[in-house]
Design a protein around this motif. Sequence first.
Motif, PDB file in Angstrom:
ATOM      1  N   THR A 177     -25.481  22.064   6.559  1.00 42.50           N
ATOM      2  CA  THR A 177     -26.272  21.323   5.512  1.00 42.50           C
ATOM      3  C   THR A 177     -26.549  22.293   4.355  1.00 42.50           C
ATOM      4  O   THR A 177     -27.037  21.905   3.088  1.00 42.50           O
ATOM      5  CB  THR A 177     -27.580  20.904   6.314  1.00 42.50           C
ATOM      6  OG1 THR A 177     -28.480  22.092   6.419  1.00 42.50           O
ATOM      7  CG2 THR A 177     -27.287  20.043   7.467  1.00 42.50           C
ATOM      8  N   ARG A 178     -26.756  23.525   4.406  1.00 36.67           N
ATOM      9  CA  ARG A 178     -27.121  24.566   3.509  1.00 36.67           C
ATOM     10  C   ARG A 178     -26.362  25.751   3.648  1.00 36.67           C
ATOM     11  O   ARG A 178     -26.528  26.734   3.299  1.00 36.67           O
ATOM     12  CB  ARG A 178     -28.716  24.879   3.665  1.00 36.67           C
ATOM     13  CG  ARG A 178     -29.408  24.027   3.522  1.00 36.67           C
ATOM     14  CD  ARG A 178     -29.928  23.699   2.091  1.00 36.67           C
ATOM     15  NE  ARG A 178     -30.725  22.597   1.752  1.00 36.67           N
ATOM     16  CZ  ARG A 178     -31.222  22.295   0.756  1.00 36.67           C
ATOM     17  NH1 ARG A 178     -30.856  22.979  -0.487  1.00 36.67           N
ATOM     18  NH2 ARG A 178     -31.999  21.298   0.435  1.00 36.67           N
TER      19      ARG A 178
ATOM     20  N   ASP B 226     -32.104  20.064   7.188  1.00 38.50           N
ATOM     21  CA  ASP B 226     -31.652  20.514   5.939  1.00 38.50           C
ATOM     22  C   ASP B 226     -32.630  21.012   4.711  1.00 38.50           C
ATOM     23  O   ASP B 226     -32.318  21.327   3.769  1.00 38.50           O
ATOM     24  CB  ASP B 226     -30.908  19.354   5.369  1.00 38.50           C
ATOM     25  CG  ASP B 226     -31.971  18.184   4.862  1.00 38.50           C
ATOM     26  OD1 ASP B 226     -33.163  18.247   5.278  1.00 38.50           O
ATOM     27  OD2 ASP B 226     -31.477  17.058   4.451  1.00 38.50           O
TER      28      ASP B 226
END
Length: 263
Positions: free
Chosen positions: A249-250, A147
């Motif tokens: 996550t991003r 992440d």
Amino acid sequence: MSERERAAVVESAARAGARVADEFFRTDIEVETKNGKTDVVTHADRDAQREVIEVVRESFPEDAIVGEEEDELKAVPDRGPVWVIDPIDGTNNYVRDIPVWATSVAAVEDGAAVAAANVLPALGDVYVSNEDGVWLNDEPISVSDEDDPEGFTVSPTVWWSFADRDEYAGICEGLVERFGDLRRFGSAQATLSMVAAGQLEATVTNVETNPWDTVAGVHMVRQAGGRVTDIEGEPWTPESTGLVASNDTRHEDVLAAARRAIE
């Protein structure tokens, strides 16, 4: 037949096509061009696609076929069972003796993939997904849990025309501004498989994609816990413009990099 039976045929058909393609890999094969000097095709592409279709037809003789080569359908119908085939995804790698290429098969029902296989015979890798998950060489896989953007490795995929190379440059600039590392492999299906396996954190393109380049790998990323959208952040479909696949996550950061090309 059940989705499980379709999944079994997906894998056997992809393996059969990959065997045909692999027979001609790193041989003195004649190379033809289609729509540009790097848009290449060989008889191995056509022979491998015919082999995949033959295996599919043994169990599903009436199903529609979407395939890159010859006269098969070029778009995924909204209704009914469909098989999406790319006999050699990464033919430009293939003809240059680069081992990153895949034989790709996906089973689709009413516009949504239910199973997929990407076989990379020159690397000895077989990625398979179905309703239960995703596997690489029979071992379960999932997307990366990274992440931290500085720990991300991201790949632009699906090549741009010369007229749109400024957009490719924009995406690359967006990626290097935000993330730790960058790769380009020359095979969209191989790249999507790597995202599903956690070997990459994300892959992006802003161009319209072909179903044979994407459907199988998109199914793998989603089944492995990732997210796949279009350039606007809406869920990806075979009709979408752009493709952004990530470990989720991003994802918004990856989308921002992808949109850098059109700002």
